[in-house]
Design an enzyme around this catalytic site. Sequence first.
Site, PDB file in Angstrom:
ATOM      1  N   ASP A 141      35.809 -20.921 172.060  1.00 29.14           N
ATOM      2  CA  ASP A 141      34.775 -21.461 171.179  1.00 29.14           C
ATOM      3  C   ASP A 141      33.554 -21.769 172.031  1.00 29.14           C
ATOM      4  OD1 ASP A 141      36.213 -21.356 168.772  1.00 29.14           O
ATOM      5  OD2 ASP A 141      37.173 -23.282 169.174  1.00 29.14           O
ATOM      6  N   ASP A 193      34.784 -17.414 163.570  1.00 28.76           N
ATOM      7  CA  ASP A 193      34.883 -18.528 162.622  1.00 28.76           C
ATOM      8  C   ASP A 193      33.757 -18.473 161.592  1.00 28.76           C
ATOM      9  OD1 ASP A 193      37.052 -19.425 164.130  1.00 28.76           O
ATOM     10  OD2 ASP A 193      35.833 -20.819 165.295  1.00 28.76           O
TER      11      ASP A 193
END
Length: 167
Positions: A130, A148
């Site tokens: 991330d 995402d």
Amino acid sequence: MIDNLIQSGQPFRSRAQPRRWWLLAVAVLGLDVSSKAAISTLMPYGESIPLTGFFNLVHVWNTGAAFSFLANAGGWQRYFFIALAFGVSIWLTLELRKPRPALEVVAYSLILGGALGNAVDRLLRGHVVDHLDFHLGGLHWPAFNVADIGIVCGALLMVLTSRRGHC
């Protein structure tokens, strides 16, 4: 354009041209994989670079799902999420072969690209990288990535269109 399709009252049906929709999924996948590779190569794990007063570029890992769900489950979750992502991806790939409302196939394509992006990360790294970190007033949204974004935007598009009777 999307707003016009939603408001038109007529659910435009995409012709069964799965290659066009698979290309959208591949674009999301490619952007996701390349951004994660750049972060992993150029930034040490745990580093945070403030870019604005509300956004940081970070390098963090997530062994779980959204909001680190099951992140500390002992390792089995990696294989569960890989199997889930590939199962959903196979289903979406097959569904994209059928004529459907245009916004539905866009949503499916975004979710497909995102699911594959995070699955590739889990396969190659054992975790998801991330790197996008938004914050405001001392509150941080959990860091996330391009995959995402694809999944969330696809899901929101499906909800939006289904509430208007177009899916």
